[in-house]
Motif scaffolding. Structure first.
Motif, PDB file in Angstrom:
ATOM      1  N   ASP A 176       0.827  -1.216   0.000  1.00 31.19           N
ATOM      2  CA  ASP A 176       0.000   0.000   0.000  1.00 31.19           C
ATOM      3  C   ASP A 176       0.858   1.262   0.000  1.00 31.19           C
ATOM      4  O   ASP A 176       0.335   2.370  -0.065  1.00 31.19           O
ATOM      5  CB  ASP A 176      -0.976   0.001   1.186  1.00 31.19           C
ATOM      6  CG  ASP A 176      -0.250  -0.007   2.522  1.00 31.19           C
ATOM      7  OD1 ASP A 176       0.911  -0.449   2.564  1.00 31.19           O
ATOM      8  OD2 ASP A 176      -0.846   0.453   3.512  1.00 31.19           O
ATOM      9  N   ALA A 177       2.169   1.096   0.076  1.00 28.31           N
ATOM     10  CA  ALA A 177       3.103   2.219  -0.065  1.00 28.31           C
ATOM     11  C   ALA A 177       3.922   1.961  -1.327  1.00 28.31           C
ATOM     12  O   ALA A 177       4.986   1.339  -1.281  1.00 28.31           O
ATOM     13  CB  ALA A 177       4.011   2.312   1.156  1.00 28.31           C
ATOM     14  N   PRO A 178       3.424   2.416  -2.491  1.00 32.51           N
ATOM     15  CA  PRO A 178       4.075   2.050  -3.766  1.00 32.51           C
ATOM     16  C   PRO A 178       5.540   2.464  -3.824  1.00 32.51           C
ATOM     17  O   PRO A 178       6.319   1.831  -4.532  1.00 32.51           O
ATOM     18  CB  PRO A 178       3.258   2.820  -4.816  1.00 32.51           C
ATOM     19  CG  PRO A 178       1.976   3.194  -4.153  1.00 32.51           C
ATOM     20  CD  PRO A 178       2.228   3.260  -2.676  1.00 32.51           C
ATOM     21  N   ASP A 179       5.931   3.493  -3.061  1.00 32.50           N
ATOM     22  CA  ASP A 179       7.323   3.951  -3.104  1.00 32.50           C
ATOM     23  C   ASP A 179       8.245   3.165  -2.182  1.00 32.50           C
ATOM     24  O   ASP A 179       9.453   3.391  -2.174  1.00 32.50           O
ATOM     25  CB  ASP A 179       7.406   5.437  -2.707  1.00 32.50           C
ATOM     26  CG  ASP A 179       6.671   6.309  -3.709  1.00 32.50           C
ATOM     27  OD1 ASP A 179       6.532   5.874  -4.875  1.00 32.50           O
ATOM     28  OD2 ASP A 179       6.227   7.409  -3.320  1.00 32.50           O
ATOM     29  N   ASN A 232       8.889  -3.382  -1.688  1.00 32.95           N
ATOM     30  CA  ASN A 232       8.159  -4.062  -2.762  1.00 32.95           C
ATOM     31  C   ASN A 232       9.117  -4.724  -3.745  1.00 32.95           C
ATOM     32  O   ASN A 232       9.014  -5.918  -4.013  1.00 32.95           O
ATOM     33  CB  ASN A 232       7.236  -3.074  -3.477  1.00 32.95           C
ATOM     34  CG  ASN A 232       6.149  -2.551  -2.555  1.00 32.95           C
ATOM     35  OD1 ASN A 232       5.555  -3.321  -1.794  1.00 32.95           O
ATOM     36  ND2 ASN A 232       5.899  -1.256  -2.592  1.00 32.95           N
ATOM     37  N   SER A 235      -3.319  -4.256  -3.039  1.00 30.01           N
ATOM     38  CA  SER A 235      -2.419  -3.161  -3.394  1.00 30.01           C
ATOM     39  C   SER A 235      -1.379  -3.622  -4.399  1.00 30.01           C
ATOM     40  O   SER A 235      -0.973  -2.853  -5.269  1.00 30.01           O
ATOM     41  CB  SER A 235      -1.717  -2.636  -2.144  1.00 30.01           C
ATOM     42  OG  SER A 235      -2.670  -2.223  -1.197  1.00 30.01           O
ATOM     43  N   LEU A 275       0.655  -2.302  -8.272  1.00 34.57           N
ATOM     44  CA  LEU A 275       2.092  -2.038  -8.412  1.00 34.57           C
ATOM     45  C   LEU A 275       2.586  -2.338  -9.833  1.00 34.57           C
ATOM     46  O   LEU A 275       3.740  -2.069 -10.146  1.00 34.57           O
ATOM     47  CB  LEU A 275       2.895  -2.879  -7.408  1.00 34.57           C
ATOM     48  CG  LEU A 275       2.705  -2.536  -5.930  1.00 34.57           C
ATOM     49  CD1 LEU A 275       3.498  -3.485  -5.045  1.00 34.57           C
ATOM     50  CD2 LEU A 275       3.087  -1.087  -5.645  1.00 34.57           C
ATOM     51  N   ARG A 313      -8.987   1.316  -0.201  1.00 35.23           N
ATOM     52  CA  ARG A 313      -8.108   1.962  -1.195  1.00 35.23           C
ATOM     53  C   ARG A 313      -6.840   1.141  -1.376  1.00 35.23           C
ATOM     54  O   ARG A 313      -6.274   0.622  -0.399  1.00 35.23           O
ATOM     55  CB  ARG A 313      -7.771   3.376  -0.736  1.00 35.23           C
ATOM     56  CG  ARG A 313      -6.926   3.363   0.506  1.00 35.23           C
ATOM     57  CD  ARG A 313      -6.677   4.737   1.083  1.00 35.23           C
ATOM     58  NE  ARG A 313      -6.140   4.526   2.426  1.00 35.23           N
ATOM     59  CZ  ARG A 313      -6.227   5.398   3.413  1.00 35.23           C
ATOM     60  NH1 ARG A 313      -6.859   6.531   3.225  1.00 35.23           N
ATOM     61  NH2 ARG A 313      -5.713   5.133   4.586  1.00 35.23           N
ATOM     62  N   PRO A 314      -6.365   1.050  -2.610  1.00 34.08           N
ATOM     63  CA  PRO A 314      -5.154   0.271  -2.863  1.00 34.08           C
ATOM     64  C   PRO A 314      -3.905   0.924  -2.289  1.00 34.08           C
ATOM     65  O   PRO A 314      -3.001   0.228  -1.845  1.00 34.08           O
ATOM     66  CB  PRO A 314      -5.065   0.221  -4.386  1.00 34.08           C
ATOM     67  CG  PRO A 314      -6.384   0.670  -4.896  1.00 34.08           C
ATOM     68  CD  PRO A 314      -7.002   1.526  -3.849  1.00 34.08           C
ATOM     69  N   SER A 315      -3.822   2.262  -2.329  1.00 34.59           N
ATOM     70  CA  SER A 315      -2.598   2.853  -1.798  1.00 34.59           C
ATOM     71  C   SER A 315      -2.950   3.899  -0.750  1.00 34.59           C
ATOM     72  O   SER A 315      -3.928   4.637  -0.882  1.00 34.59           O
ATOM     73  CB  SER A 315      -1.742   3.424  -2.930  1.00 34.59           C
ATOM     74  OG  SER A 315      -1.784   4.813  -2.955  1.00 34.59           O
ATOM     75  N   GLY A 345      -3.080   7.468  -2.023  1.00 38.57           N
ATOM     76  CA  GLY A 345      -3.617   7.787  -3.355  1.00 38.57           C
ATOM     77  C   GLY A 345      -5.133   7.775  -3.465  1.00 38.57           C
ATOM     78  O   GLY A 345      -5.843   7.630  -2.474  1.00 38.57           O
ATOM     79  N   ASN A 394      -8.868   6.484  -4.572  1.00 36.01           N
ATOM     80  CA  ASN A 394      -9.482   5.167  -4.422  1.00 36.01           C
ATOM     81  C   ASN A 394     -10.443   4.897  -5.569  1.00 36.01           C
ATOM     82  O   ASN A 394     -11.521   5.479  -5.616  1.00 36.01           O
ATOM     83  CB  ASN A 394     -10.203   5.074  -3.076  1.00 36.01           C
ATOM     84  CG  ASN A 394     -10.666   3.657  -2.813  1.00 36.01           C
ATOM     85  OD1 ASN A 394     -10.547   2.801  -3.687  1.00 36.01           O
ATOM     86  ND2 ASN A 394     -11.188   3.417  -1.635  1.00 36.01           N
TER      87      ASN A 394
END
Ligand SMILES: *Cc1c(COP(=O)(O)O)cnc(C)c1O
Length: 373
Positions: A175-178, A182, A208, A212, A231-233, A236, A238
């Protein structure tokens, strides 16, 4: 619980679950996944929405693989779904092997001891049994660790005699794309798969993880929360639809003079003459006490603040600025749903949408609707 039917409407709060929104969320994830199949994670009673209802509509939408946490959940789901694969994430407890076979359940095997027991049971029944293999890529919770993977690399026969459906692992920070975790986990997963004998299909992405990118999609995605509107992230937008709406009845409206406090502990003080609506939803209904003086409810489409402590059965809401026509006692207000979303309320309460959904109380009268039918 004793339920009695009265000739009048005694409902103080109700939970409406729109299965059509679940369908649309599933379709949306499928579009994102292209040709990759999409499982449905329905553990904890479908994240509080009702696993039987949710699993049935997912099956209608073409879902054929379902994940639950416990053996009991799996057996319950088998009653609802005569067909379809049901996999149990929490692993294979000793002594449960025959029951898994009886109910045609697929264990997710979390260590080499479980692998050995499942193989031995297959020998007893005369044929290799289906299973999934969980490998740990950084969560350090369940799954084969690096040492067990070394053992497998040295002696690939350790995995013989099982009909492997998937090798899976679980992301810690999708859920934290950065987050660098990951890519690290993806790299470890790729490396671990390379060390497995033969080509086993793979599954990594939770909700999530699907967002990605296709590197994370492999051969099966395992979304849970996104099906239920989460929400996926974390930061971000939703794109998912919220399938739940909880409404509580306004029990009473009063005017509180400036300087007076509201609720237990006198924790909130009126800075002006304030109209307070007392609404039937409290922590016994899963309305978290940590939403005291920070939660919101939607009255006639407008957001109002929860003021004072959340009680067991009630909350108090500042409706000073709302048209009195919208705050008549007996009316219903949205305490959680598309307007005051579980994610937004979870942020205010210092928790996550998952916890809000799975805490929904059993006191609500539940209505299921299907807007997509
Ligand atoms: C709960 C769970 C999922 C689903 O995760 P969401 O974040 O709800 O999409 C997927 N895989 C495993 C192993 C899980 O425990």
């Amino acid at each position: 619980m004793v339920t009695t039917t009265f000739a009048f409407d005694a409902t103080l709060s109700r939970l409406t679950i729109d299965l059509g929104a679940v369908r649309q969320n599933y379709r949306r994830l499928r579009r994102k996944l292209g040709d990759v199949p999409c499982a449905g994670v329905v553990k904890a009673d479908g994240y509080g929405l009702g696993a039987d209802h949710v699993a049935s509509v997912l099956y209608e939408e073409g879902c054929r693989t379902f994940f639950v946490a416990t053996f009991d959940e799996a057996v319950g789901l088998r009653q609802i779904l005569p067909e379809g694969d049901i996999a149990c994430l929490n692993g294979l407890l000793p002594g449960t092997e025959a029951a898994y076979v009886e109910h045609r359940l697929t264990p997710v095997l979390n260590d080499l001891g479980q692998v050995a027991r499942w193989r031995a049971h297959g020998v007893k029944t005369g044929a290799p049994l289906a299973a999934m293999l969980h490998v740990d890529t950084g969560m350090n919770r369940l799954g084969l660790d690096g040492r067990q993977m070394d053992q497998v690399a040295e002696d690939p026969a350790l995995l013989d005699g099982i009909d492997w459906q998937y090798v899976l692992s679980h992301l810690c920070a999708a859920d934290a794309p950065d987050s660098p975790m990951n890519a690290q986990q993806l790299a470890r997963f790729t490396e671990m798969r390379r060390r497995l004998p033969g080509a086993i299909k793979a599954s990594l992405a939770n909700s999530s993880g699907i967002f990605l990118g296709s590197d994370y999609h492999h051969d099966l995605a395992r979304p849970g929360i996104a099906l239920y509107g989460g929400r996926p992230s974390a930061g971000g937008d939703n794109p998912m639809r919220c399938p739940i709406r909880i409404e509580g009845r306004i029990l009473q409206v009063r005017t509180v003079e400036r300087g007076w406090t509201v609720g237990y502990g006198g924790s909130w003080r009126a800075g002006r003459e304030t109209r307070i609506a007392t609404v039937a939803a409290g922590y016994a209904d899963g309305y978290l006490r940590s939403l005291s003086s920070v939660g919101r409810v939607a009255v006639g489409g407008r957001l109002c603040n929860v003021v004072g402590r959340v009680s067991m059965d009630m909350i108090t809401v500042d409706v000073t600025d709302i048209d009195p026509a919208d705050t008549a006692p007996g009316g219903m207000v949205e305490v959680l749903g598309p307007t005051v979303t579980p994610d937004a309320m979870a942020d205010l309460a210092g928790t996550i949408g998952y916890e809000l959904l799975t805490s929904l109380g059993s006191r609500y009268v539940r209505h299921y609707v299907d807007s997509a039918e």
